[in-house]
Design a protein around this motif. Structure first.
Motif, short mmCIF file in Angstrom:
data_model
loop_
_atom_site.label_atom_id
_atom_site.label_comp_id
_atom_site.label_asym_id
_atom_site.label_seq_id
_atom_site.Cartn_x
_atom_site.Cartn_y
_atom_site.Cartn_z
N ASP A 38 0.83 -1.22 0.00
CA ASP A 38 0.00 0.00 0.00
C ASP A 38 0.86 1.26 0.00
O ASP A 38 0.47 2.28 -0.56
N VAL A 39 2.01 1.19 0.67
CA VAL A 39 2.90 2.34 0.77
C VAL A 39 3.32 2.82 -0.61
O VAL A 39 3.49 4.02 -0.84
N LEU A 40 3.45 1.91 -1.54
CA LEU A 40 3.81 2.24 -2.92
C LEU A 40 2.57 2.45 -3.77
O LEU A 40 2.51 3.35 -4.61
N PHE A 41 1.56 1.63 -3.53
CA PHE A 41 0.34 1.66 -4.34
C PHE A 41 -0.40 2.99 -4.21
O PHE A 41 -0.85 3.56 -5.22
N LEU A 42 -0.55 3.50 -3.00
CA LEU A 42 -1.34 4.73 -2.77
C LEU A 42 -0.81 5.94 -3.54
O LEU A 42 -1.57 6.56 -4.29
N PRO A 43 0.48 6.30 -3.39
CA PRO A 43 0.96 7.47 -4.14
C PRO A 43 0.95 7.25 -5.66
O PRO A 43 0.72 8.19 -6.43
N MET A 44 1.17 6.01 -6.10
CA MET A 44 1.14 5.73 -7.53
C MET A 44 -0.26 5.93 -8.10
O MET A 44 -0.45 6.55 -9.15
N ALA A 45 -1.27 5.42 -7.40
CA ALA A 45 -2.65 5.54 -7.87
C ALA A 45 -3.14 6.99 -7.81
O ALA A 45 -3.94 7.42 -8.65
N LEU A 46 -2.64 7.75 -6.84
CA LEU A 46 -3.01 9.16 -6.76
C LEU A 46 -2.36 9.97 -7.88
O LEU A 46 -2.98 10.85 -8.46
N ALA A 47 -1.10 9.65 -8.17
CA ALA A 47 -0.39 10.37 -9.23
C ALA A 47 -0.94 10.06 -10.61
O ALA A 47 -0.98 10.93 -11.48
N ARG A 48 -1.39 8.82 -10.83
CA ARG A 48 -1.94 8.41 -12.12
C ARG A 48 -3.27 7.69 -11.90
O ARG A 48 -3.33 6.46 -12.02
#
Length: 197
Positions: A38-48
Motif C-alpha cells: 500500500d505504501v507504494l500503491f497509494l501514491p502511484m494511484a493518486l499520481a496516475r
C-alpha cells in the motif's frame, strides 16, 4: 530500521519503474518483507488515477504469487527459511500462537483480516498455510479474492475521492479495518462455540 524501509519504499513511487517495483514489493510483502505494498500503491494511484485499476491488478497478482512463495516456504522449508525470516521480523511468537489448531476456515479468516487490517501480517498467514498443508488451490483462490478486494477497493476510493481520501486511508482506515477485523474474529469465535455445543 522500519522507518527507513518505509521511506525507501515511498521513494520508489516517483520512479519511472514504479509499476515494476510495485510488483516486486507486493510479491515480497507476502513472504519476506515487512512494509505493505500500500505504501507504494497509494501514491502511484493518486499520481496516475487513470492507472489505478492496472496498479490494483499488478498488486493483486504479485501479492498472490508472493503468497504462493510464502506457502512453499512454509510447506517445504520452514526450518531452513521461514523460521529465520519470522524471527528476524519479530513475528515468530505470533506465528507459533496461530499454528495450533489451524484449519482452512481460520486461514481464510486470517487472509481477510490480514488483507484489510494487516492482522496478522500476510507473510505469517502464507507461511502458516504451507506449514499447515492447506490445499494450494483453495489457498490461491482465497488469497486472490481477499487481496484483490483490498487493492481494488483502494483503487476505487482513490479514483472517486482523490487526495482527500488518502489522508483518511493513511490515518483512519487502519483503525476501522482493525475494528472490523476484530468483529469478524469475534463472530467466527462465537460461531465455533455455537456449533460445538
Amino acid at each position: 530500521m522500519l522507518r527507513s524501509l518505509y521511506d525507501w519504499t515511498m521513494a520508489l513511487s516517483a520512479r519511472k519503474s514504479a509499476a515494476l517495483w510495485l510488483a516486486v514489493i507486493a510479491f515480497v510483502e507476502s513472504s519476506v518483507f515487512l512494509v505493505p505494498a500500500d505504501v507504494l500503491f497509494l501514491p502511484m494511484a493518486l499520481a496516475r488515477p487513470e492507472r489505478a485499476w492496472r496498479y490494483a491488478l499488478i498488486a493483486t497478482v504479485f501479492s498472490v504469487l508472493g503468497g504462493i512463495a510464502g506457502w512453499g516456504i512454509g510447506y517445504f522449508a520452514f526450518d531452513a527459511i521461514a523460521e529465520p525470516i519470522l524471527r528476524f521480523w519479530g513475528k515468530l511468537d505470533t506465528f507459533n500462537e496461530l499454528k495450533a489448531g489451524i484449519t482452512y476456515e481460520t486461514v481464510v479468516l486470517m487472509l481477510v483480516t490480514s488483507g484489510f487490517a494487516h492482522l496478522p501480517p500476510i507473510k505469517v498467514v502464507t507461511i502458516l498455510s504451507g506449514v499447515a498443508k492447506i490445499n494450494l488451490g483453495l489457498f490461491v483462490i482465497s488469497a486472490a479474492i481477499t487481496r484483490g478486494a483490498r487493492f481494488f477497493l483502494l483503487a476505487w476510493l482513490l479514483r472517486r475521492y482523490g487526495e482527500d481520501i488518502r489522508h483518511f486511508i493513511e490515518k483512519r482506515l487502519s483503525y476501522i479495518a482493525t475494528g472490523a477485523a476484530g468483529a469478524l474474529i469475534l463472530a467466527y469465535g462465537a460461531f465455533q462455540v455455537l456449533i460445538h455445543h
